[in-house]
Design an enzyme around this catalytic site. Structure first.
Site, PDB file in Angstrom:
ATOM      1  N   GLU A  48      -3.395   8.694   3.626  1.00  0.00           N
ATOM      2  CA  GLU A  48      -1.931   8.721   3.702  1.00  0.00           C
ATOM      3  C   GLU A  48      -1.439   9.955   2.961  1.00  0.00           C
ATOM      4  O   GLU A  48      -1.781  10.150   1.790  1.00  0.00           O
ATOM      5  CB  GLU A  48      -1.356   7.458   3.056  1.00  0.00           C
ATOM      6  CG  GLU A  48       0.155   7.466   2.890  1.00  0.00           C
ATOM      7  CD  GLU A  48       0.650   6.355   1.990  1.00  0.00           C
ATOM      8  OE1 GLU A  48       1.625   6.590   1.240  1.00  0.00           O
ATOM      9  OE2 GLU A  48       0.068   5.249   1.999  1.00  0.00           O
ATOM     10  N   LYS A  72       3.890  -3.217   2.124  1.00  0.00           N
ATOM     11  CA  LYS A  72       3.406  -2.531   0.930  1.00  0.00           C
ATOM     12  C   LYS A  72       4.042  -3.165  -0.304  1.00  0.00           C
ATOM     13  O   LYS A  72       5.269  -3.128  -0.460  1.00  0.00           O
ATOM     14  CB  LYS A  72       3.777  -1.047   1.027  1.00  0.00           C
ATOM     15  CG  LYS A  72       3.745  -0.259  -0.255  1.00  0.00           C
ATOM     16  CD  LYS A  72       4.280   1.151   0.012  1.00  0.00           C
ATOM     17  CE  LYS A  72       4.544   1.924  -1.265  1.00  0.00           C
ATOM     18  NZ  LYS A  72       5.053   3.287  -0.983  1.00  0.00           N
TER      19      LYS A  72
END
Length: 218
Positions: free
Chosen positions: A45, A135
């Site tokens: 990421e 998340k």
């Protein structure tokens, strides 16, 4: 059903870790991504916090998409940024909070969206907008007990903590039921050192191995 989206999510779950690249140095970010990938963390990421993030994505995607890389973008606050990241090769989008416009765009393009959440209400809202994984952020504040507690009323919630995750507390997160974990500074700045790419690669190898061992007992 978007098959590729679920392939991406399955890879993240199977590996158990997303390596987070967050740096103002484009060349250093590219080198860090290379070291992390070579160490076996094949899901990366790239944070959009700094200029140069798109260049890191494009370079990393060009180098490793054919070698099994899963590339995502982090700290994505709006749909315009999300589209730029998708065009640069991102196959999942991570935000620090939930955004309807980002969710809508990701749904349109069949890209996994992982918004930041901190309450059961936020998790339910994200799930209702099609987020398959959320998340837990900031992880150092919420802690592993947050995931375990959420799984009481929401056993199907898939939660990935970011922030506060380190090689020393991986077991706590997975025992609590984490879908996967996100590692940034603890991975790309081993022992606080920046730019030590052999150490980054070694740290990545150790994390992959440790997660595999932990999961044999979970």
């Amino acid at each position: 059903m978007n098959i590729r989206k679920y392939e991406v999510l399955s890879r993240i779950h199977d590996l158990g870790v997303v390596g987070i690249i967050r740096t103002p140095d484009t060349a250093g970010g590219i080198a860090s991504a290379e070291a992390v990938f070579q160490g076996g963390i094949t899901v990366l990421e790239v944070s959009t916090t700094f200029p140069g993030a798109l260049d890191i994505m494009r370079s990393t995607a060009a180098s490793h998409k054919s070698s099994g890389l899963i590339l995502g973008a982090g700290t994505v606050a709006d749909s315009e940024t999300a589209k730029l990241c998708i065009d640069a090769g991102a196959e999942f989008i991570v935000s620090h909070c939930f955004s309807e416009e980002v969710a809508r765009l990701c749904n349109r393009y069949g890209v996994a969206y992982m918004p930041g959440v901190g309450t059961v209400t936020e998790i339910v809202r994200a799930m209702e907008w099609g987020a398959d994984v959320v998340k837990a952020f900031p992880g150092e504040v919420l802690g592993p007990k947050f995931i375990k507690a959420v799984h009481g009323p929401l056993p199907n919630a898939q939660i990935m903590p970011i922030g506060g995750v380190s090689p020393n507390n991986l077991e706590d997160w997975f025992l609590a039921g984490a879908f996967a974990v996100g590692l940034g500074s603890a991975l790309v700045k081993p022992e606080g050192r920046e730019g030590d790419y052999p150490a980054i690669r070694q740290t990545a190898e150790e994390i992959v191995s440790r997660i595999a061992r932990i999961r044999t007992h979970v």
